[in-house]
Scaffold this motif. Structure first.
Motif, PDB file in Angstrom:
ATOM      1  N   VAL A 199      -2.753  16.955   5.790  1.00  0.00           N
ATOM      2  CA  VAL A 199      -2.603  16.446   4.682  1.00  0.00           C
ATOM      3  C   VAL A 199      -3.610  15.765   4.344  1.00  0.00           C
ATOM      4  CG1 VAL A 199       0.273  16.344   5.214  1.00  0.00           C
ATOM      5  CG2 VAL A 199      -0.922  14.302   5.314  1.00  0.00           C
ATOM      6  N   SER A 200      -3.717  15.201   2.903  1.00  0.00           N
ATOM      7  CA  SER A 200      -5.193  14.691   2.081  1.00  0.00           C
ATOM      8  C   SER A 200      -4.857  13.978   1.654  1.00  0.00           C
ATOM      9  CB  SER A 200      -6.354  16.114   1.423  1.00  0.00           C
ATOM     10  OG  SER A 200      -5.540  16.068   0.675  1.00  0.00           O
ATOM     11  N   ASN A 201      -5.710  12.529   1.078  1.00  0.00           N
ATOM     12  CA  ASN A 201      -5.371  12.162  -0.019  1.00  0.00           C
ATOM     13  C   ASN A 201      -3.807  11.281  -0.004  1.00  0.00           C
ATOM     14  OD1 ASN A 201      -7.584  13.032  -1.702  1.00  0.00           O
ATOM     15  ND2 ASN A 201      -6.255  14.500  -2.403  1.00  0.00           N
ATOM     16  N   VAL A 202      -3.962  10.479   1.397  1.00  0.00           N
ATOM     17  CA  VAL A 202      -3.177   9.925   2.554  1.00  0.00           C
ATOM     18  C   VAL A 202      -3.531   8.486   1.944  1.00  0.00           C
ATOM     19  CG1 VAL A 202      -1.927   9.344   3.924  1.00  0.00           C
ATOM     20  CG2 VAL A 202      -2.755  11.563   4.036  1.00  0.00           C
ATOM     21  N   SER A 203      -1.751   7.212   1.724  1.00  0.00           N
ATOM     22  CA  SER A 203      -2.566   6.003   1.277  1.00  0.00           C
ATOM     23  C   SER A 203      -1.176   5.401   1.592  1.00  0.00           C
ATOM     24  CB  SER A 203      -2.184   5.849  -0.059  1.00  0.00           C
ATOM     25  OG  SER A 203      -1.090   6.310  -0.987  1.00  0.00           O
ATOM     26  N   ILE A 204      -1.508   4.836   2.612  1.00  0.00           N
ATOM     27  CA  ILE A 204      -0.254   3.300   3.249  1.00  0.00           C
ATOM     28  C   ILE A 204      -0.763   1.684   2.494  1.00  0.00           C
ATOM     29  CG2 ILE A 204      -2.221   3.769   5.280  1.00  0.00           C
ATOM     30  CD1 ILE A 204       1.278   2.743   7.349  1.00  0.00           C
ATOM     31  N   LYS A 205       0.732   1.199   2.103  1.00  0.00           N
ATOM     32  CA  LYS A 205       1.191   0.231   1.710  1.00  0.00           C
ATOM     33  C   LYS A 205       2.006  -0.591   1.538  1.00  0.00           C
ATOM     34  CE  LYS A 205       1.475   1.467  -3.654  1.00  0.00           C
ATOM     35  NZ  LYS A 205       0.401   1.354  -4.576  1.00  0.00           N
ATOM     36  N   GLU A 206       2.407  -1.980   1.392  1.00  0.00           N
ATOM     37  CA  GLU A 206       3.215  -2.381   1.744  1.00  0.00           C
ATOM     38  C   GLU A 206       4.094  -2.206   0.078  1.00  0.00           C
ATOM     39  OE1 GLU A 206       4.886  -7.049   2.234  1.00  0.00           O
ATOM     40  OE2 GLU A 206       3.579  -6.426   3.696  1.00  0.00           O
ATOM     41  N   ASP A 207       5.546  -2.230  -0.210  1.00  0.00           N
ATOM     42  CA  ASP A 207       5.548  -2.406  -1.627  1.00  0.00           C
ATOM     43  C   ASP A 207       6.163  -3.818  -1.579  1.00  0.00           C
ATOM     44  OD1 ASP A 207       8.181  -2.243  -0.675  1.00  0.00           O
ATOM     45  OD2 ASP A 207       9.009  -0.035  -0.673  1.00  0.00           O
ATOM     46  N   SER A 208       7.318  -3.960  -3.119  1.00  0.00           N
ATOM     47  CA  SER A 208       7.502  -4.796  -2.800  1.00  0.00           C
ATOM     48  C   SER A 208       8.802  -5.555  -2.215  1.00  0.00           C
ATOM     49  CB  SER A 208       7.631  -4.985  -4.867  1.00  0.00           C
ATOM     50  OG  SER A 208       8.626  -4.199  -4.888  1.00  0.00           O
ATOM     51  N   ASP A 209       9.258  -4.393  -1.548  1.00  0.00           N
ATOM     52  CA  ASP A 209      10.349  -4.931  -1.172  1.00  0.00           C
ATOM     53  C   ASP A 209       9.830  -4.965   0.343  1.00  0.00           C
ATOM     54  OD1 ASP A 209      12.202  -5.210  -2.970  1.00  0.00           O
ATOM     55  OD2 ASP A 209      12.190  -2.311  -2.852  1.00  0.00           O
ATOM     56  N   GLY A 210       8.357  -5.223   0.618  1.00  0.00           N
ATOM     57  CA  GLY A 210       8.276  -5.361   2.158  1.00  0.00           C
ATOM     58  C   GLY A 210       8.232  -4.394   3.026  1.00  0.00           C
ATOM     59  N   ASN A 211       8.642  -2.674   2.425  1.00  0.00           N
ATOM     60  CA  ASN A 211       8.583  -1.467   2.895  1.00  0.00           C
ATOM     61  C   ASN A 211       7.288  -0.838   3.619  1.00  0.00           C
ATOM     62  OD1 ASN A 211      11.487  -1.706   3.382  1.00  0.00           O
ATOM     63  ND2 ASN A 211      11.811  -1.383   1.438  1.00  0.00           N
ATOM     64  N   ALA A 212       7.199  -0.582   4.472  1.00  0.00           N
ATOM     65  CA  ALA A 212       5.798   0.930   4.371  1.00  0.00           C
ATOM     66  C   ALA A 212       5.915   1.628   3.319  1.00  0.00           C
ATOM     67  CB  ALA A 212       5.701   1.743   5.512  1.00  0.00           C
ATOM     68  N   LEU A 213       5.065   1.972   1.873  1.00  0.00           N
ATOM     69  CA  LEU A 213       5.151   3.592   1.819  1.00  0.00           C
ATOM     70  C   LEU A 213       4.127   4.228   2.109  1.00  0.00           C
ATOM     71  CD1 LEU A 213       6.316   4.538  -1.114  1.00  0.00           C
ATOM     72  CD2 LEU A 213       4.283   2.969  -2.435  1.00  0.00           C
ATOM     73  N   LEU A 214       4.508   5.640   1.930  1.00  0.00           N
ATOM     74  CA  LEU A 214       3.455   6.225   2.407  1.00  0.00           C
ATOM     75  C   LEU A 214       3.533   7.541   1.201  1.00  0.00           C
ATOM     76  CD1 LEU A 214       4.454   5.387   5.314  1.00  0.00           C
ATOM     77  CD2 LEU A 214       3.177   7.207   6.229  1.00  0.00           C
ATOM     78  N   ASN A 215       1.996   7.542   0.682  1.00  0.00           N
ATOM     79  CA  ASN A 215       1.491   8.836  -0.168  1.00  0.00           C
ATOM     80  C   ASN A 215       0.756  10.002   0.582  1.00  0.00           C
ATOM     81  OD1 ASN A 215       3.175   8.943  -2.855  1.00  0.00           O
ATOM     82  ND2 ASN A 215       2.266   7.040  -2.278  1.00  0.00           N
ATOM     83  N   TRP A 216       0.775  11.243  -0.218  1.00  0.00           N
ATOM     84  CA  TRP A 216      -0.282  11.932   0.989  1.00  0.00           C
ATOM     85  C   TRP A 216      -0.085  13.895  -0.196  1.00  0.00           C
ATOM     86  CZ3 TRP A 216       4.179  11.191   3.143  1.00  0.00           C
ATOM     87  CH2 TRP A 216       4.948  12.201   3.172  1.00  0.00           C
ATOM     88  N   SER A 217      -0.834  14.037  -0.145  1.00  0.00           N
ATOM     89  CA  SER A 217      -0.960  15.034  -0.687  1.00  0.00           C
ATOM     90  C   SER A 217      -1.105  16.839  -0.060  1.00  0.00           C
ATOM     91  CB  SER A 217      -2.420  15.448  -1.028  1.00  0.00           C
ATOM     92  OG  SER A 217      -2.378  15.072  -3.076  1.00  0.00           O
TER      93      SER A 217
END
Length: 323
Positions: free
Chosen positions: A59-77
Motif C-alpha cells: 500500500v502507499s500514502n499511509v498515514s497514522i494519527k490519533e483521532d479526537s477520541d484517542g483512537n488510532a486512525l489509519l489511511n492508505w491507498s
C-alpha cells in the motif's frame, strides 16, 4: 538452461520476436539470446522479467494519527502495481492489519481506512505501529510498516523527567535518527566526554553520542504526551552540560501538538560550546500550546565531531509572575 527457441537462416540486422506461451508457474524468468554460426556461439545478452499472475505490491500514502477520541486512525491507498512489477487481479483486494503488540486487528478487510478503538494503553502510554499486508483474494502480497506513534493518557503537569537511576521516570521517551547511528541518546549515571555528574544528584542523565561521530548527523529524543491543562503560562525547562571549548554540537527544540503536527521552535539553537563549562538551564515558553489537548517535546541534536551532549532535569510547569 533450457533451449526454448531457435531461428535459422537469419540475415544480419533482422529484428526478431518470440512469445513464450509454455509457462505454467508464475515467477521471474531470465532469457538469454545469442547468435551462432558454424564457427561457434557469440556472446549472450540476457533479460529478466516476472511472468504470470503477480501478487499485490505494498500500500502507499499511509498515514497514522490519533483521532479526537484517542483512537488510532489509519489511511492508505491501494496497491497499483504487483510485487514484482507485474499484473495482479485487483477484483478482491483485501488487507490484514497487525498491531505492534502482535494482535491482528483486521483480517480480510476491504476498506482503505481503519480505526483501532481497542488500544492497549489502559491509562498509560504506548508506542504503537501497524503492519498492513495487501492480499489479492487469498494471494498474499507485500506489507507496509507504519511509523510509530505514542498513544494513551497524557501526563499531567507539573511534569518532571530526571532519568533517576539511569531509567525513565515517564514512559515512553522515543529516540529517532535520520542516519544509521549505532548509538544516539543513551541513559547513564554520569556523563563521559566531557566528564560530568548528573545535574540534580539522582544518579541519572541522558547523553547524545557525538564524540568521534562524523559531523552533521541528527537524532531526536521525544517525550511522552503531556497535558498543559490548568497552566496559565506553561514553560519547558531543561539543563545542558556545556563546555568552555568551541564545540559546535547543537540542540534544537520541536513541539508536537494534535492540530499543528511537529513545529520547530525557531529561536532555540543551543550550542554545546560557550564561554563557560558546566550545567546551564534553558527555558522555552509553551504558552501558544496551552489550548492543545496535549503536546510532546523533542530535543534534536546534531553532531559536530566534538564532545557528547548531556541533558538532564527536564520539566514543564507554570512560570510564576515573580520568580
Amino acid at each position: 538452461g533450457t533451449l526454448v527457441n531457435k531461428f535459422t537462416d537469419v540475415a544480419p540486422g533482422t529484428a526478431l520476436s518470440w512469445t513464450d506461451d509454455e509457462i505454467s508457474v508464475s515467477d521471474t524468468y531470465t532469457y538469454s539470446v545469442f547468435a551462432s554460426t558454424e564457427y561457434g556461439d557469440g556472446e549472450a545478452v540476457s533479460v529478466s522479467s516476472y511472468v504470470g499472475i503477480d501478487v499485490p505490491g505494498s500500500v502507499s500514502n499511509v498515514s497514522i494519527k490519533e483521532d479526537s477520541d484517542g483512537n488510532a486512525l489509519l489511511n492508505w491507498s491501494a496497491p497499483t502495481v504487483g510485487s514484482h512489477g507485474g499484473y495482479f487481479d485487483n477484483s478482491d483486494i483485501n488487507y490484514r492489519i497487525l498491531r505492534s503488540d502482535g494482535v491482528v486487528v483486521a483480517q480480510n478487510y476491504h476498506e482503505t481506512s481503519f480505526v483501532d478503538s481497542n488500544l492497549p494503553v489502559n491509562n498509560s502510554q504506548e508506542l504503537i505501529y501497524y503492519v498492513i499486508t495487501a492480499y489479492a483474494g487469498s494471494a498474499k502480497g507485500d506489507y507496509f510498516m507504519t511509523e510509530s506513534v505514542v498513544f494513551g493518557t497524557p501526563y499531567i503537569c507539573p511534569f518532571v523527567e530526571g532519568f533517576a537511576g539511569s531509567e525513565m521516570d515517564n514512559y515512553p521517551w522515543v529516540t529517532e535518527s535520520d542516519d544509521n547511528m549505532t548509538e544516539t541518546w543513551i541513559l547513564a549515571d554520569i556523563g563521559q566526554n566531557p566528564s560530568a555528574s548528573d545535574q540534580n544528584g539522582d544518579r541519572g542523565l541522558i547523553t547524545f553520542r557525538s564524540y568521534g561521530v562524523d559531523a552533521g548527523k541528527k537524532a531526536s529524543l521525544s517525550s511522552p504526551k503531556i497535558s498543559l491543562t490548568g497552566l496559565t503560562s506553561p514553560s519547558l525547562s531543561f539543563w545542558i552540560y556545556h563546555t568552555a571549548d568551541d564545540d559546535a554540537e547543537e540542540v534544537n527544540v520541536a513541539i508536537l501538538s494534535p492540530t499543528d503536527g511537529w513545529q520547530m521552535i525557531d529561536d532555540i539553537a543551543i550550542r554545546l560550546g560557550n564561554s563557560a563549562s558546566g550545567w546551564q538551564r534553558h527555558t522555552v515558553s509553551l504558552s501558544q500550546y496551552k489550548e492543545q489537548a496535549w503536546i510532546r517535546v523533542a530535543f534534536i541534536a546534531t553532531t559536530a565531531g566534538g564532545n557528547n551532549i548531556h541533558l538532564d532535569n527536564i520539566s514543564i510547569n507554570e512560570v510564576m509572575g515573580n520568580d
